[in-house]
Structure formats: structure tokens, C-alpha cells
Write a protein that holds these residues in place. Structure first.
Motif, mmCIF file in Angstrom:
data_model
loop_
_atom_site.group_PDB
_atom_site.id
_atom_site.type_symbol
_atom_site.label_atom_id
_atom_site.label_comp_id
_atom_site.label_asym_id
_atom_site.label_seq_id
_atom_site.Cartn_x
_atom_site.Cartn_y
_atom_site.Cartn_z
ATOM 1 N N VAL A 130 0.785 -1.247 0.103
ATOM 2 C CA VAL A 130 -0.158 -0.002 -0.158
ATOM 3 C C VAL A 130 0.779 1.043 0.116
ATOM 4 N N GLU A 131 0.249 2.319 -0.646
ATOM 5 C CA GLU A 131 0.985 3.597 -0.321
ATOM 6 C C GLU A 131 0.595 3.997 1.052
ATOM 7 N N ILE A 132 1.857 4.883 1.504
ATOM 8 C CA ILE A 132 1.716 5.500 2.787
ATOM 9 C C ILE A 132 1.987 6.953 3.010
ATOM 10 N N ALA A 133 1.693 7.545 4.181
ATOM 11 C CA ALA A 133 1.735 8.858 4.449
ATOM 12 C C ALA A 133 2.862 8.771 5.551
ATOM 13 N N LEU A 134 3.748 9.556 5.691
ATOM 14 C CA LEU A 134 4.892 9.753 6.563
ATOM 15 C C LEU A 134 4.943 10.856 7.551
ATOM 16 N N GLY A 135 5.667 11.315 8.418
ATOM 17 C CA GLY A 135 6.076 12.455 8.945
ATOM 18 C C GLY A 135 5.977 13.543 8.205
ATOM 19 N N PHE A 136 5.695 14.748 8.747
ATOM 20 C CA PHE A 136 5.715 16.190 7.728
ATOM 21 C C PHE A 136 6.972 16.476 7.641
ATOM 22 N N GLU A 137 7.966 15.934 7.821
ATOM 23 C CA GLU A 137 9.237 16.502 7.454
ATOM 24 C C GLU A 137 10.113 14.970 7.135
ATOM 25 N N PRO A 138 9.702 14.224 6.272
ATOM 26 C CA PRO A 138 10.198 12.650 6.334
ATOM 27 C C PRO A 138 11.654 12.430 5.749
ATOM 28 N N GLY A 139 12.371 13.457 5.321
ATOM 29 C CA GLY A 139 13.692 13.133 4.623
ATOM 30 C C GLY A 139 14.567 12.905 5.805
ATOM 31 N N GLY A 140 15.413 11.922 5.878
ATOM 32 C CA GLY A 140 16.450 11.587 6.986
ATOM 33 C C GLY A 140 15.815 10.923 8.156
ATOM 34 N N ASP A 141 16.829 10.509 9.140
ATOM 35 C CA ASP A 141 16.372 9.670 10.151
ATOM 36 C C ASP A 141 16.103 10.520 11.410
ATOM 37 N N GLN A 196 15.982 11.965 14.712
ATOM 38 C CA GLN A 196 17.188 12.249 15.628
ATOM 39 C C GLN A 196 16.324 12.897 17.118
ATOM 40 N N MET A 197 15.517 13.314 16.902
ATOM 41 C CA MET A 197 14.618 14.235 18.012
ATOM 42 C C MET A 197 13.289 14.183 17.865
ATOM 43 N N GLU A 198 12.817 14.488 19.022
ATOM 44 C CA GLU A 198 11.001 14.566 19.094
ATOM 45 C C GLU A 198 10.911 15.807 18.482
ATOM 46 N N GLY A 199 9.625 15.867 17.808
ATOM 47 C CA GLY A 199 9.371 17.170 17.221
ATOM 48 C C GLY A 199 9.652 17.561 15.966
ATOM 49 N N VAL A 200 10.392 16.876 15.175
ATOM 50 C CA VAL A 200 11.114 17.306 13.734
ATOM 51 C C VAL A 200 10.065 16.540 12.670
ATOM 52 N N GLY A 201 9.170 15.858 12.908
ATOM 53 C CA GLY A 201 8.268 15.290 11.965
ATOM 54 C C GLY A 201 8.842 14.272 11.162
ATOM 55 N N LYS A 202 9.998 13.649 11.631
ATOM 56 C CA LYS A 202 10.869 12.467 10.837
ATOM 57 C C LYS A 202 10.192 11.409 11.273
ATOM 58 N N THR A 203 10.137 10.312 10.340
ATOM 59 C CA THR A 203 9.986 9.013 10.493
ATOM 60 C C THR A 203 11.160 8.318 10.774
ATOM 61 N N PRO A 204 11.629 7.445 11.669
ATOM 62 C CA PRO A 204 12.681 6.793 11.932
ATOM 63 C C PRO A 204 13.096 5.827 10.877
ATOM 64 N N GLU A 205 14.401 5.497 10.697
ATOM 65 C CA GLU A 205 14.824 4.452 10.035
ATOM 66 C C GLU A 205 15.622 3.296 10.396
ATOM 67 N N GLY A 206 15.426 2.035 10.020
ATOM 68 C CA GLY A 206 16.109 1.053 10.830
ATOM 69 C C GLY A 206 15.343 -0.111 10.803
ATOM 70 N N HIS A 207 15.870 -1.240 11.567
ATOM 71 C CA HIS A 207 15.302 -2.237 11.842
ATOM 72 C C HIS A 207 14.280 -2.405 13.371
ATOM 73 N N PHE A 208 13.194 -2.372 13.228
ATOM 74 C CA PHE A 208 12.211 -2.297 14.474
ATOM 75 C C PHE A 208 11.421 -3.658 14.318
#
Length: 176
Positions: free
Chosen positions: A65-76, A78-90
Motif C-alpha cells: 500500500v501507499e503510505i503517508a509519513l511524518g511532515f518532514e520525512p527526509g532523513g532519520d 534524531q529527536m522529538e518534534g521534527v516530523g521525521k519517521t525513523p529508519e532502521g530495523h524495528f
């Protein structure tokens, strides 16, 4: 005559556009690429740049399926409140049927290495990263674009399919 033909062509394109949008965002939009015989998936791959979630069984994609991410999705993340979706194995670590979003599957973020890095940098790594549906109260539509605070969002129908297929402990890889 040309104006008449142009108006007719624009009307046809507009009607076709409505049908395309209704198929994608309408209340009965199909869950694409679902194999009905599958009872449970064994892995989820999220490709941020492609805005795609693929669920697999023995390496074969059974749901995509297609997805939506955090409002600032580029990059991993690093901290709360930046709108990024983490990268890695979970791993899927929890299920929340009472979510503020239509069902949610929680990831085990932050991991110990995320916490250590954030502490060394003097920041909060954030948390509560989920794969979830749309905000409660918006059951008839799917929000466009990247709008979450760092989570992975899908339509409600797609979330219901994931809810049935994804047990706690399922590995999740999030790639750039």
C-alpha cells in the motif's frame, strides 16, 4: 467548434479524475495486492522515498500500500518534534485498538541506541511511532500527503487488513 471540443475533453478528464480519486480515497477503496489465503505476515518493509509499505510471507509480497509519513520525512529521526519517521530495523511491540487513529501497531522505537545517541546530544529521541489509520472522525477519507508527527499512516481499510495480518513481534524495516 474547437471550444466545444475543448470543453467536452475537459469534462471527460474531470469525470475520469473523480473516478480515479474515488477509487483511491473512497470509502470502499480496495486493499491492493492482498492474498486472501494469508493469515499472518512475517515481515514489513517500509520504503520512505517510494511512500510504500510491503508486507511479506517467506519473501513474497502479499500486501502493498501507499503510505503517508511524518511532515518532514527526509532523513532519520534524531529527536522529538521534527516530523521525521525513523529508519532502521524495528519490531511490532504493541497493538492499540483504542488509538486516536483508526487502529495502530506500535514500533519499538526508540531503541537503546536511539536513546543513547539522544542523551549524548542532549535531546529527546521521541517515541510512540506507529503504523496507523486515519484520525478518528475521518472514516470516509484518507488525508493526502505527509501529515503525521513521524508515524506511518495508511487508509482505514488498509489498516484493518494490517491489523488482521500483523502479530506482535513482526520485524519492520524502514528504509530511506
Amino acid at each position: 467548434m474547437r471550444l466545444f471540443l475543448l470543453r467536452g475533453a475537459l469534462l471527460i478528464l474531470a469525470v475520469a479524475g473523480v473516478f480515479v480519486l474515488w477509487d483511491r480515497y473512497g470509502p470502499t477503496a480496495p486493499a491492493p495486492n492482498m492474498v486472501p489465503a494469508v493469515e499472518q505476515v512475517d515481515n514489513i518493509l517500509i520504503e520512505k522515498s517510494a511512500r510504500r509499505l510491503s508486507a511479506t510471507v517467506d519473501g513474497d509480497v502479499v500486501f502493498q500500500v501507499e503510505i503517508a509519513l511524518g511532515f518532514e520525512p527526509g532523513g532519520d529521526k534524531q529527536m522529538e518534534g521534527v516530523g521525521k519517521t525513523p529508519e532502521g530495523h524495528f519490531t511490532i511491540s504493541r497493538r492499540n485498538p483504542q488509538s486516536a487513529f483508526h487502529l495502530s501497531l506500535g514500533l519499538d522505537y526508540p531503541r537503546p541506541e536511539d536513546i543513547a545517541r539522544a542523551q549524548a546530544e542532549g535531546v529527546d529521541p521521541g517515541g510512540d511511532i506507529f503504523i496507523h489509520g486515519q484520525p478518528n472522525g475521518l472514516s470516509m477519507l484518507t488525508l493526502p500527503g505527509d501529515w503525521t508527527a513521524g508515524c506511518i499512516a495508511v487508509s482505514n481499510a488498509e489498516m484493518e487488513t494490517l491489523w488482521r495480518l500483523v502479530p506482535i513481534g513482526t520485524p519492520v524495516e524502514i528504509k530511506p
